[in-house]
Design an enzyme around this catalytic site. Structure first.
Site, PDB file in Angstrom:
ATOM      1  N   ASP A   1      -7.093  -6.156   3.450  1.00 25.16           N
ATOM      2  CA  ASP A   1      -6.322  -4.898   3.402  1.00 25.16           C
ATOM      3  C   ASP A   1      -6.584  -4.215   4.763  1.00 25.16           C
ATOM      4  O   ASP A   1      -7.640  -4.197   5.383  1.00 25.16           O
ATOM      5  CB  ASP A   1      -6.917  -4.082   2.304  1.00 25.16           C
ATOM      6  CG  ASP A   1      -6.207  -2.540   2.457  1.00 25.16           C
ATOM      7  OD1 ASP A   1      -5.392  -2.455   3.271  1.00 25.16           O
ATOM      8  OD2 ASP A   1      -6.782  -1.734   1.748  1.00 25.16           O
TER       9      ASP A   1
ATOM     10  N   SER B   1       0.956  -0.994   0.061  1.00 28.20           N
ATOM     11  CA  SER B   1       0.008   0.137   0.091  1.00 28.20           C
ATOM     12  C   SER B   1       0.808   1.246   0.035  1.00 28.20           C
ATOM     13  O   SER B   1       1.585   1.549   1.167  1.00 28.20           O
ATOM     14  CB  SER B   1      -0.717   0.060   1.044  1.00 28.20           C
ATOM     15  OG  SER B   1      -1.750   1.117   1.419  1.00 28.20           O
TER      16      SER B   1
ATOM     17  N   HIS C   1      -7.899   1.436  -5.056  1.00 30.82           N
ATOM     18  CA  HIS C   1      -9.007   1.400  -3.887  1.00 30.82           C
ATOM     19  C   HIS C   1      -9.756   2.640  -3.603  1.00 30.82           C
ATOM     20  O   HIS C   1      -9.304   3.480  -2.891  1.00 30.82           O
ATOM     21  CB  HIS C   1      -8.304   0.808  -2.482  1.00 30.82           C
ATOM     22  CG  HIS C   1      -9.239   0.608  -1.510  1.00 30.82           C
ATOM     23  ND1 HIS C   1      -8.811   0.379  -0.161  1.00 30.82           N
ATOM     24  CD2 HIS C   1     -10.562   0.478  -1.455  1.00 30.82           C
ATOM     25  CE1 HIS C   1      -9.937   0.192   0.680  1.00 30.82           C
ATOM     26  NE2 HIS C   1     -10.997   0.273   0.029  1.00 30.82           N
TER      27      HIS C   1
ATOM     28  N   HIS D   1      -0.917  -1.091  -4.661  1.00 31.47           N
ATOM     29  CA  HIS D   1      -2.277  -0.707  -4.177  1.00 31.47           C
ATOM     30  C   HIS D   1      -2.252   0.779  -3.755  1.00 31.47           C
ATOM     31  O   HIS D   1      -1.630   1.096  -2.915  1.00 31.47           O
ATOM     32  CB  HIS D   1      -2.459  -1.613  -2.780  1.00 31.47           C
ATOM     33  CG  HIS D   1      -4.003  -1.505  -2.207  1.00 31.47           C
ATOM     34  ND1 HIS D   1      -5.117  -2.228  -2.566  1.00 31.47           N
ATOM     35  CD2 HIS D   1      -4.412  -0.517  -1.161  1.00 31.47           C
ATOM     36  CE1 HIS D   1      -6.094  -1.709  -1.895  1.00 31.47           C
ATOM     37  NE2 HIS D   1      -5.839  -0.890  -1.104  1.00 31.47           N
TER      38      HIS D   1
ATOM     39  N   MET E   1     -12.140  -5.758   3.700  1.00 32.30           N
ATOM     40  CA  MET E   1     -11.542  -4.693   4.686  1.00 32.30           C
ATOM     41  C   MET E   1     -11.302  -5.477   6.184  1.00 32.30           C
ATOM     42  O   MET E   1     -12.178  -5.800   6.696  1.00 32.30           O
ATOM     43  CB  MET E   1     -12.146  -3.454   4.802  1.00 32.30           C
ATOM     44  CG  MET E   1     -12.064  -2.716   3.727  1.00 32.30           C
ATOM     45  SD  MET E   1     -10.486  -2.322   3.031  1.00 32.30           S
ATOM     46  CE  MET E   1      -9.967  -1.119   4.480  1.00 32.30           C
TER      47      MET E   1
ATOM     48  N   ASP F   1      -4.471   3.844  -2.442  1.00 33.14           N
ATOM     49  CA  ASP F   1      -5.593   4.268  -1.866  1.00 33.14           C
ATOM     50  C   ASP F   1      -5.976   5.850  -2.139  1.00 33.14           C
ATOM     51  O   ASP F   1      -5.207   6.724  -1.933  1.00 33.14           O
ATOM     52  CB  ASP F   1      -5.327   4.225  -0.239  1.00 33.14           C
ATOM     53  CG  ASP F   1      -5.213   2.829   0.203  1.00 33.14           C
ATOM     54  OD1 ASP F   1      -6.283   2.200  -0.178  1.00 33.14           O
ATOM     55  OD2 ASP F   1      -4.213   2.691   0.961  1.00 33.14           O
TER      56      ASP F   1
ATOM     57  N   MET G   1      -8.754   8.655  -1.311  1.00 31.37           N
ATOM     58  CA  MET G   1      -9.802   9.065  -0.142  1.00 31.37           C
ATOM     59  C   MET G   1     -10.544  10.315  -0.430  1.00 31.37           C
ATOM     60  O   MET G   1      -9.617  11.212  -0.786  1.00 31.37           O
ATOM     61  CB  MET G   1      -9.164   8.920   1.052  1.00 31.37           C
ATOM     62  CG  MET G   1      -8.598   7.722   1.568  1.00 31.37           C
ATOM     63  SD  MET G   1      -7.839   7.528   3.079  1.00 31.37           S
ATOM     64  CE  MET G   1      -6.983   6.100   3.133  1.00 31.37           C
TER      65      MET G   1
ATOM     66  N   MET H   1     -12.057   4.932  -2.135  1.00 32.14           N
ATOM     67  CA  MET H   1     -12.894   5.004  -0.685  1.00 32.14           C
ATOM     68  C   MET H   1     -13.624   6.586  -1.059  1.00 32.14           C
ATOM     69  O   MET H   1     -13.050   7.411  -0.408  1.00 32.14           O
ATOM     70  CB  MET H   1     -11.843   5.125   0.399  1.00 32.14           C
ATOM     71  CG  MET H   1     -11.461   3.508   0.702  1.00 32.14           C
ATOM     72  SD  MET H   1     -10.209   3.495   2.215  1.00 32.14           S
ATOM     73  CE  MET H   1      -8.689   3.380   1.003  1.00 32.14           C
TER      74      MET H   1
END
Length: 228
Positions: free
Chosen positions: A175, A10, A70, A35, A141, A37, A39, A72
């Site tokens: 994750d 990540s 990912h 990976h 998750m 992320d 957000m 979010m």
């Protein structure tokens, strides 16, 4: 069994001032994918980066690393085309963030990306199940999304086991809080795509941590195939 052990650091755990270099370093240490992320400050409280950063990273690291996004975010439909154009390979959205997963899955496919579908700890695995045959990967998750460094939630493992039993060839990602101390639980439950942040990137020897994680998962996959 179509699935194999894959380890994805990540990159949010990296030194963000050197993100391109950190991505190259992780791939050089044996990572199978990266990976990323995303957000938006709405779906989760934190804010990270968007498609311009992904585009810059793709230019920096070249075409080979597989970018698992990912997402979010509270409006995942909004970012499908920009992320595809930026060089994302897989678009993983949260089932909690949309009222029409089917349309979104179709849109992601049409944009040339693989489809991932994620569930938070409070969401039942049965809510993901109707879509499992239409996606490439399910993400369970093992922490609440939005913050790094949280403690691994072992009570999420029954979800992974249920998915593996119901959909034997599905890629299943976990994750949150995963490293050498928790990988055995994930592997035994049936996860094959392992996201690890600080345990890999914060290690003095990321190559050996990635290798250990992959070995544990590969051995569990092999055992599962022998037991069938």
């Amino acid at each position: 069994m179509a699935y194999s052990a894959k380890i994805g650091p990540s990159i949010l755990s990296s030194d963000l001032a050197c993100l391109g270099r950190e991505c190259v370093r992780m791939m050089g240490c044996g990572a199978d994918y990266l990976h990323l992320d995303v957000m938006d400050g709405h779906f989760v409280p934190n804010l990270t980066f968007g498609h311009p950063m992904v585009e810059s990273l793709r230019k920096s690291v070249g075409p080979d690393p597989f970018f698992d996004m990912h997402m979010m975010v509270s409006r995942p439909e909004q970012w499908v085309k920009p992320m595809a154009a930026a060089g994302a390979n897989q678009y993983t959205f949260h089932i909690e963030s949309t009222t029409n997963p089917g349309n979104l899955i179709k849109e992601i496919r049409e944009s040339g990306m693989k489809v991932g579908l994620a569930i938070k700890p409070g969401t039942t695995v049965e809510e993901l199940a109707p879509w499992a045959n239409q996606i490439d990967m399910a993400l369970v998750m093992t922490v609440e999304p939005g913050f790094g460094g949280q403690k691994f939630m072992e009570d999420m493992m029954p979800k992974v086991s249920w998915l593996r039993n119901q959909f034997p060839s599905l890629d299943i990602e976990v994750d949150g809080g995963i490293g050498p101390d928790t990988i055995h639980k994930c592997a035994e439950a049936g996860a094959n795509m392992i996201v690890s942040g600080s345990a890999v990137i914060g290690s003095d020897d990321p190559r050996s941590v990635i290798s250990l994680l992959r070995t544990v998962v590969a051995e569990a996959i092999q055992k599962r195939s022998l037991d069938r």
